[in-house]
Design a protein around this motif. Structure first.
Motif, PDB file in Angstrom:
ATOM      1  N   MET A 163      67.529  75.537  12.170  1.00  0.00           N
ATOM      2  CA  MET A 163      66.345  75.515  11.342  1.00  0.00           C
ATOM      3  C   MET A 163      65.060  75.596  12.158  1.00  0.00           C
ATOM      4  SD  MET A 163      67.467  72.792   8.324  1.00  0.00           S
ATOM      5  CE  MET A 163      65.812  72.293   8.083  1.00  0.00           C
ATOM      6  N   VAL A 164      65.051  74.974  13.326  1.00  0.00           N
ATOM      7  CA  VAL A 164      63.815  74.989  14.118  1.00  0.00           C
ATOM      8  C   VAL A 164      63.762  76.153  15.097  1.00  0.00           C
ATOM      9  CG1 VAL A 164      63.480  72.504  13.925  1.00  0.00           C
ATOM     10  CG2 VAL A 164      64.739  73.416  15.870  1.00  0.00           C
ATOM     11  N   GLY A 165      64.842  76.917  15.184  1.00  0.00           N
ATOM     12  CA  GLY A 165      64.899  78.021  16.130  1.00  0.00           C
ATOM     13  C   GLY A 165      63.766  79.021  15.978  1.00  0.00           C
ATOM     14  N   LYS A 166      63.335  79.246  14.742  1.00  0.00           N
ATOM     15  CA  LYS A 166      62.270  80.220  14.512  1.00  0.00           C
ATOM     16  C   LYS A 166      60.940  79.774  15.115  1.00  0.00           C
ATOM     17  CE  LYS A 166      60.956  78.453   9.970  1.00  0.00           C
ATOM     18  NZ  LYS A 166      60.824  78.727   8.563  1.00  0.00           N
ATOM     19  N   TRP A 167      60.774  78.480  15.367  1.00  0.00           N
ATOM     20  CA  TRP A 167      59.540  77.956  15.943  1.00  0.00           C
ATOM     21  C   TRP A 167      59.503  78.114  17.459  1.00  0.00           C
ATOM     22  CZ3 TRP A 167      55.671  76.819  12.820  1.00  0.00           C
ATOM     23  CH2 TRP A 167      55.965  76.537  11.490  1.00  0.00           C
ATOM     24  N   PHE A 168      60.650  78.344  18.078  1.00  0.00           N
ATOM     25  CA  PHE A 168      60.719  78.362  19.529  1.00  0.00           C
ATOM     26  C   PHE A 168      61.188  79.695  20.089  1.00  0.00           C
ATOM     27  CE2 PHE A 168      61.044  73.955  18.196  1.00  0.00           C
ATOM     28  CZ  PHE A 168      60.060  73.374  18.968  1.00  0.00           C
TER      29      PHE A 168
ATOM     30  N   THR B 113      49.683  71.600  17.579  1.00  0.00           N
ATOM     31  CA  THR B 113      49.209  72.972  17.425  1.00  0.00           C
ATOM     32  C   THR B 113      50.201  73.782  16.593  1.00  0.00           C
ATOM     33  OG1 THR B 113      48.007  72.903  19.519  1.00  0.00           O
ATOM     34  CG2 THR B 113      48.576  75.084  18.669  1.00  0.00           C
ATOM     35  N   MET B 114      51.479  73.623  16.881  1.00  0.00           N
ATOM     36  CA  MET B 114      52.511  74.356  16.156  1.00  0.00           C
ATOM     37  C   MET B 114      52.553  73.955  14.686  1.00  0.00           C
ATOM     38  SD  MET B 114      55.502  74.275  19.033  1.00  0.00           S
ATOM     39  CE  MET B 114      56.655  75.305  18.138  1.00  0.00           C
ATOM     40  N   LEU B 115      52.245  72.697  14.408  1.00  0.00           N
ATOM     41  CA  LEU B 115      52.276  72.205  13.028  1.00  0.00           C
ATOM     42  C   LEU B 115      50.970  72.441  12.284  1.00  0.00           C
ATOM     43  CD1 LEU B 115      54.099  68.785  13.586  1.00  0.00           C
ATOM     44  CD2 LEU B 115      55.058  70.891  12.617  1.00  0.00           C
ATOM     45  N   GLY B 116      49.941  72.881  12.999  1.00  0.00           N
ATOM     46  CA  GLY B 116      48.646  73.114  12.367  1.00  0.00           C
ATOM     47  C   GLY B 116      47.816  71.853  12.187  1.00  0.00           C
ATOM     48  N   VAL B 117      48.101  70.835  12.980  1.00  0.00           N
ATOM     49  CA  VAL B 117      47.337  69.588  12.905  1.00  0.00           C
ATOM     50  C   VAL B 117      45.946  69.838  13.488  1.00  0.00           C
ATOM     51  CG1 VAL B 117      47.209  67.198  13.728  1.00  0.00           C
ATOM     52  CG2 VAL B 117      49.420  68.185  13.090  1.00  0.00           C
ATOM     53  N   PRO B 118      44.898  69.451  12.798  1.00  0.00           N
ATOM     54  CA  PRO B 118      43.544  69.640  13.321  1.00  0.00           C
ATOM     55  C   PRO B 118      43.367  68.933  14.668  1.00  0.00           C
ATOM     56  CG  PRO B 118      43.470  68.990  11.021  1.00  0.00           C
ATOM     57  CD  PRO B 118      44.898  68.832  11.465  1.00  0.00           C
ATOM     58  N   GLU B 119      42.595  69.548  15.551  1.00  0.00           N
ATOM     59  CA  GLU B 119      42.397  69.003  16.893  1.00  0.00           C
ATOM     60  C   GLU B 119      41.895  67.556  16.857  1.00  0.00           C
ATOM     61  OE1 GLU B 119      40.000  70.129  20.973  1.00  0.00           O
ATOM     62  OE2 GLU B 119      40.615  71.742  19.626  1.00  0.00           O
TER      63      GLU B 119
ATOM     64  N   ALA C 296      52.810  83.491  22.694  1.00  0.00           N
ATOM     65  CA  ALA C 296      51.534  83.475  21.972  1.00  0.00           C
ATOM     66  C   ALA C 296      50.821  82.132  22.152  1.00  0.00           C
ATOM     67  CB  ALA C 296      51.764  83.756  20.490  1.00  0.00           C
ATOM     68  N   LEU C 297      51.571  81.062  22.310  1.00  0.00           N
ATOM     69  CA  LEU C 297      50.972  79.731  22.494  1.00  0.00           C
ATOM     70  C   LEU C 297      50.550  79.457  23.935  1.00  0.00           C
ATOM     71  CD1 LEU C 297      53.302  77.481  20.304  1.00  0.00           C
ATOM     72  CD2 LEU C 297      50.894  77.984  19.907  1.00  0.00           C
ATOM     73  N   ARG C 298      51.031  80.259  24.856  1.00  0.00           N
ATOM     74  CA  ARG C 298      50.792  79.993  26.278  1.00  0.00           C
ATOM     75  C   ARG C 298      49.315  79.813  26.644  1.00  0.00           C
ATOM     76  NH1 ARG C 298      53.838  82.503  31.344  1.00  0.00           N
ATOM     77  NH2 ARG C 298      52.592  81.491  32.950  1.00  0.00           N
ATOM     78  N   PRO C 299      48.410  80.700  26.229  1.00  0.00           N
ATOM     79  CA  PRO C 299      47.000  80.495  26.594  1.00  0.00           C
ATOM     80  C   PRO C 299      46.445  79.159  26.082  1.00  0.00           C
ATOM     81  CG  PRO C 299      47.314  82.716  25.730  1.00  0.00           C
ATOM     82  CD  PRO C 299      48.580  81.962  25.497  1.00  0.00           C
ATOM     83  N   ARG C 300      46.828  78.778  24.878  1.00  0.00           N
ATOM     84  CA  ARG C 300      46.360  77.505  24.313  1.00  0.00           C
ATOM     85  C   ARG C 300      46.944  76.330  25.091  1.00  0.00           C
ATOM     86  NH1 ARG C 300      43.189  74.198  22.832  1.00  0.00           N
ATOM     87  NH2 ARG C 300      43.382  73.048  20.916  1.00  0.00           N
TER      88      ARG C 300
ATOM     89  N   HIS D  95      48.319  60.843  31.545  1.00  0.00           N
ATOM     90  CA  HIS D  95      47.209  61.769  31.351  1.00  0.00           C
ATOM     91  C   HIS D  95      47.637  63.187  30.975  1.00  0.00           C
ATOM     92  CE1 HIS D  95      44.848  58.697  33.551  1.00  0.00           C
ATOM     93  NE2 HIS D  95      43.902  59.138  32.744  1.00  0.00           N
ATOM     94  N   VAL D  96      48.845  63.608  31.388  1.00  0.00           N
ATOM     95  CA  VAL D  96      49.259  64.993  31.136  1.00  0.00           C
ATOM     96  C   VAL D  96      50.660  65.080  30.520  1.00  0.00           C
ATOM     97  CG1 VAL D  96      49.631  67.284  32.157  1.00  0.00           C
ATOM     98  CG2 VAL D  96      47.819  65.813  33.052  1.00  0.00           C
ATOM     99  N   ALA D  97      51.647  64.503  31.183  1.00  0.00           N
ATOM    100  CA  ALA D  97      53.039  64.701  30.768  1.00  0.00           C
ATOM    101  C   ALA D  97      53.350  64.153  29.383  1.00  0.00           C
ATOM    102  CB  ALA D  97      53.990  64.077  31.792  1.00  0.00           C
ATOM    103  N   PHE D  98      52.718  63.071  28.965  1.00  0.00           N
ATOM    104  CA  PHE D  98      52.958  62.564  27.612  1.00  0.00           C
ATOM    105  C   PHE D  98      52.104  63.281  26.559  1.00  0.00           C
ATOM    106  CE2 PHE D  98      51.992  59.656  24.101  1.00  0.00           C
ATOM    107  CZ  PHE D  98      53.246  59.638  23.511  1.00  0.00           C
ATOM    108  N   PRO D  99      50.789  63.389  26.747  1.00  0.00           N
ATOM    109  CA  PRO D  99      50.001  64.000  25.674  1.00  0.00           C
ATOM    110  C   PRO D  99      50.234  65.498  25.485  1.00  0.00           C
ATOM    111  CG  PRO D  99      48.563  63.357  27.496  1.00  0.00           C
ATOM    112  CD  PRO D  99      49.932  62.852  27.804  1.00  0.00           C
ATOM    113  N   LEU D 100      50.529  66.243  26.537  1.00  0.00           N
ATOM    114  CA  LEU D 100      50.650  67.700  26.395  1.00  0.00           C
ATOM    115  C   LEU D 100      51.698  68.121  25.371  1.00  0.00           C
ATOM    116  CD1 LEU D 100      49.681  70.499  27.199  1.00  0.00           C
ATOM    117  CD2 LEU D 100      51.321  70.426  29.094  1.00  0.00           C
ATOM    118  N   PRO D 101      52.940  67.624  25.434  1.00  0.00           N
ATOM    119  CA  PRO D 101      53.910  68.049  24.421  1.00  0.00           C
ATOM    120  C   PRO D 101      53.496  67.650  23.000  1.00  0.00           C
ATOM    121  CG  PRO D 101      55.013  66.849  26.179  1.00  0.00           C
ATOM    122  CD  PRO D 101      53.552  66.780  26.443  1.00  0.00           C
ATOM    123  N   VAL D 102      52.883  66.484  22.865  1.00  0.00           N
ATOM    124  CA  VAL D 102      52.417  66.051  21.540  1.00  0.00           C
ATOM    125  C   VAL D 102      51.350  67.019  21.036  1.00  0.00           C
ATOM    126  CG1 VAL D 102      51.262  64.219  20.244  1.00  0.00           C
ATOM    127  CG2 VAL D 102      52.977  63.630  21.969  1.00  0.00           C
TER     128      VAL D 102
END
Length: 96
Positions: A1-6, A53-59, A13-17, A41-48
């Motif tokens: 089910m989640v394969g289409k997201w990855f 971004t993938m879910l369309g959550v406002p910044e 397309a997400l790489r620049p962001r 500072h990086v390893a925890f917040p970045l994946p979140v």
């Protein structure tokens, strides 16, 4: 089910962001000076942030999602009251 997201195309397309997010997180870490904690500072917040971004959550709501993730994934770090409070927090409005 989640394969289409990855798919390779979607991730490309997400790489620049993702690079932009990483640069901002690293810059913030450097600004705060030594000692630096790469995980907090990086390893925890970045994946979140990428998931947001993938879910369309406002910044402006990413930090709330990060706090929820931290609370829910660290079962021994937070008290029952803190975990219950995180569950009661109203979720941000996501675009349709």
């Amino acid at each position: 089910m989640v394969g289409k997201w990855f798919t390779a195309k979607r991730m490309s397309a997400l790489r620049p962001r993702m690079e932009e997010m990483t640069d901002r997180l690293v810059d913030t870490m450097i600004e705060q000076g030594a000692p630096a904690d790469l995980v907090s500072h990086v390893a925890f917040p970045l994946p979140v942030y990428v998931i947001c971004t993938m879910l369309g959550v406002p910044e402006g709501d990413r930090d709330l999602f990060k706090a929820w993730s931290d609370t829910f994934l660290n079962m021994t770090r937070y008290t029952r009251e803190e975990t219950d409070a995180a569950h009661r927090t109203s979720p941000p409005t996501c675009p349709a």
